[in-house]
Design a protein around this motif. Structure first.
Motif, PDB file in Angstrom:
ATOM      1  N   SER A  18      40.182 -22.768 -17.509  1.00 33.52           N
ATOM      2  CA  SER A  18      40.677 -21.672 -18.349  1.00 33.52           C
ATOM      3  C   SER A  18      41.921 -22.063 -19.139  1.00 33.52           C
ATOM      4  O   SER A  18      42.132 -21.563 -20.248  1.00 33.52           O
ATOM      5  CB  SER A  18      40.975 -20.441 -17.488  1.00 33.52           C
ATOM      6  N   ASP A  24      37.792 -21.133 -26.754  1.00 25.84           N
ATOM      7  CA  ASP A  24      38.162 -19.805 -26.251  1.00 25.84           C
ATOM      8  C   ASP A  24      39.671 -19.582 -26.336  1.00 25.84           C
ATOM      9  O   ASP A  24      40.139 -18.570 -26.863  1.00 25.84           O
ATOM     10  CB  ASP A  24      37.699 -19.634 -24.798  1.00 25.84           C
ATOM     11  N   LEU A  25      40.427 -20.532 -25.799  1.00 26.48           N
ATOM     12  CA  LEU A  25      41.879 -20.402 -25.790  1.00 26.48           C
ATOM     13  C   LEU A  25      42.446 -20.438 -27.207  1.00 26.48           C
ATOM     14  O   LEU A  25      43.374 -19.692 -27.532  1.00 26.48           O
ATOM     15  CB  LEU A  25      42.495 -21.521 -24.941  1.00 26.48           C
ATOM     16  N   VAL A  28      41.881 -16.976 -28.805  1.00 27.24           N
ATOM     17  CA  VAL A  28      42.770 -15.938 -28.267  1.00 27.24           C
ATOM     18  C   VAL A  28      44.194 -16.119 -28.774  1.00 27.24           C
ATOM     19  O   VAL A  28      44.824 -15.162 -29.258  1.00 27.24           O
ATOM     20  CB  VAL A  28      42.742 -15.969 -26.719  1.00 27.24           C
ATOM     21  N   ALA A  44      40.719 -11.792 -25.592  1.00 29.88           N
ATOM     22  CA  ALA A  44      40.527 -12.319 -24.241  1.00 29.88           C
ATOM     23  C   ALA A  44      39.464 -11.529 -23.492  1.00 29.88           C
ATOM     24  O   ALA A  44      38.666 -12.092 -22.728  1.00 29.88           O
ATOM     25  CB  ALA A  44      41.848 -12.292 -23.468  1.00 29.88           C
ATOM     26  N   VAL A  47      36.112 -12.713 -24.647  1.00 27.79           N
ATOM     27  CA  VAL A  47      35.783 -13.984 -23.989  1.00 27.79           C
ATOM     28  C   VAL A  47      35.282 -13.732 -22.569  1.00 27.79           C
ATOM     29  O   VAL A  47      34.305 -14.343 -22.112  1.00 27.79           O
ATOM     30  CB  VAL A  47      37.014 -14.915 -23.968  1.00 27.79           C
ATOM     31  N   GLY A 120      35.177 -12.953 -29.780  1.00 30.55           N
ATOM     32  CA  GLY A 120      35.492 -13.562 -28.492  1.00 30.55           C
ATOM     33  C   GLY A 120      34.245 -13.829 -27.678  1.00 30.55           C
ATOM     34  O   GLY A 120      34.097 -14.891 -27.053  1.00 30.55           O
ATOM     35  N   THR A 124      32.701 -17.773 -26.672  1.00 32.00           N
ATOM     36  CA  THR A 124      32.463 -18.317 -25.329  1.00 32.00           C
ATOM     37  C   THR A 124      30.982 -18.457 -25.000  1.00 32.00           C
ATOM     38  O   THR A 124      30.587 -19.374 -24.282  1.00 32.00           O
ATOM     39  CB  THR A 124      33.160 -17.452 -24.257  1.00 32.00           C
ATOM     40  N   GLY A 164      39.628 -16.250 -15.944  1.00 28.52           N
ATOM     41  CA  GLY A 164      39.740 -16.608 -17.355  1.00 28.52           C
ATOM     42  C   GLY A 164      40.467 -15.546 -18.158  1.00 28.52           C
ATOM     43  O   GLY A 164      41.295 -15.867 -19.021  1.00 28.52           O
ATOM     44  N   CYS A 167      44.244 -15.654 -17.450  1.00 26.63           N
ATOM     45  CA  CYS A 167      44.855 -16.814 -18.121  1.00 26.63           C
ATOM     46  C   CYS A 167      44.954 -16.590 -19.624  1.00 26.63           C
ATOM     47  O   CYS A 167      46.015 -16.801 -20.236  1.00 26.63           O
ATOM     48  CB  CYS A 167      44.055 -18.075 -17.823  1.00 26.63           C
ATOM     49  N   ASP A 168      43.848 -16.150 -20.231  1.00 23.87           N
ATOM     50  CA  ASP A 168      43.844 -15.934 -21.683  1.00 23.87           C
ATOM     51  C   ASP A 168      44.813 -14.830 -22.085  1.00 23.87           C
ATOM     52  O   ASP A 168      45.518 -14.946 -23.101  1.00 23.87           O
ATOM     53  CB  ASP A 168      42.427 -15.577 -22.151  1.00 23.87           C
ATOM     54  N   ALA A 172      47.931 -14.974 -24.526  1.00 25.97           N
ATOM     55  CA  ALA A 172      48.010 -14.022 -25.639  1.00 25.97           C
ATOM     56  C   ALA A 172      49.352 -13.306 -25.634  1.00 25.97           C
ATOM     57  O   ALA A 172      49.965 -13.091 -26.691  1.00 25.97           O
ATOM     58  CB  ALA A 172      46.869 -13.004 -25.524  1.00 25.97           C
TER      59      ALA A 172
END
Length: 212
Positions: A18, A24-25, A28, A44, A47, A120, A124, A164, A167-168, A172
């Motif tokens: 993640s 993905d990251l 975001v 996020a 995702v 998002g 993913t 995930g 974390c995202d 953000a």
């Protein structure tokens, strides 16, 4: 618990994936920098919904089908690459609109919730890195021949989606701090879109050229 084994190792691996830089990251953080914390957190969530879709596919056997079919996997990989290149090009073109708006003091519309969630989700769901994680990594944490394999995949997938999302959303939130300083500067936002857009194009090309 059910047919799940070595869950702490799974959680640590999900966390490592993640926070690893990827589509993905990048999406975001880019949305959070360009449109604020709210846009980043909603992205996020999109995702995370995409991760849930991967989970359901694993539980019903679609992921195993992709693993067994190089052609299907290649199709998904190319779709992901094309989507990232398209999204990056769109952001770069949008940056020109921001530049024009900055020169004419015209306000541009903010991305709506539905659009942020959908982008998002698509980012993913077409991400080969996540797909490979479900194909090659998930089965290692489920007992072979167990009675609750489908439920175990669903629980692991839910755990992955939650990890995930946290974390995202954290990235953000941190990126949103920088966005607040330039929230009224369309020129800076345009440059942010341009940089993130080029990053998406580079990621798309990398996926396109990478062999399985």
């Amino acid at each position: 618990m059910f047919d799940i084994v070595h869950f702490p190792l799974f959680a640590a691996s999900a966390f490592a994936l993640s926070i690893t830089p990827g589509p993905d990251l990048a999406y975001v953080v880019g949305q959070s920098l360009g449109n604020g914390r709210r846009a980043g957190v909603i992205s996020a969530a999109g995702v995370a919904i995409g991760s849930c879709a991967h989970t359901v596919a694993s539980a019903v056997g679609l992921t195993a089908l992709l693993a067994a079919s190089p052609v299907l996997f290649t199709i998904v990989k190319f779709l992901g690459a094309v989507y990232l290149i398209w999204l990056g090009a769109k952001m770069c073109l949008g940056s020109l609109q921001r530049r024009k708006a900055a020169q004419t003091d015209v306000a541009l519309p903010v991305a709506n919730t539905h659009s942020l969630l959908l982008r998002g989700f698509l980012t993913t769901i077409t991400n080969p890195k996540v797909l490979l994680f479900f194909i090659a990594f998930f089965p290692q944490f489920v007992t072979v021949g167990g009675d609750n394999q489908a439920v175990s995949f669903l629980l692991l997938g839910l755990a992955y989606a939650v990890i995930g999302f946290v974390c995202d959303a954290t990235f953000a939130w941190l990126a949103g701090s920088a966005a607040g300083a330039v929230s009224r500067n369309q020129t800076v936002k345009a440059w942010i879109d341009r940089v993130v857009g080029l990053a998406f194009i580079a990621l798309g090309l990398r996926i396109w050229l990478t062999k399985r």
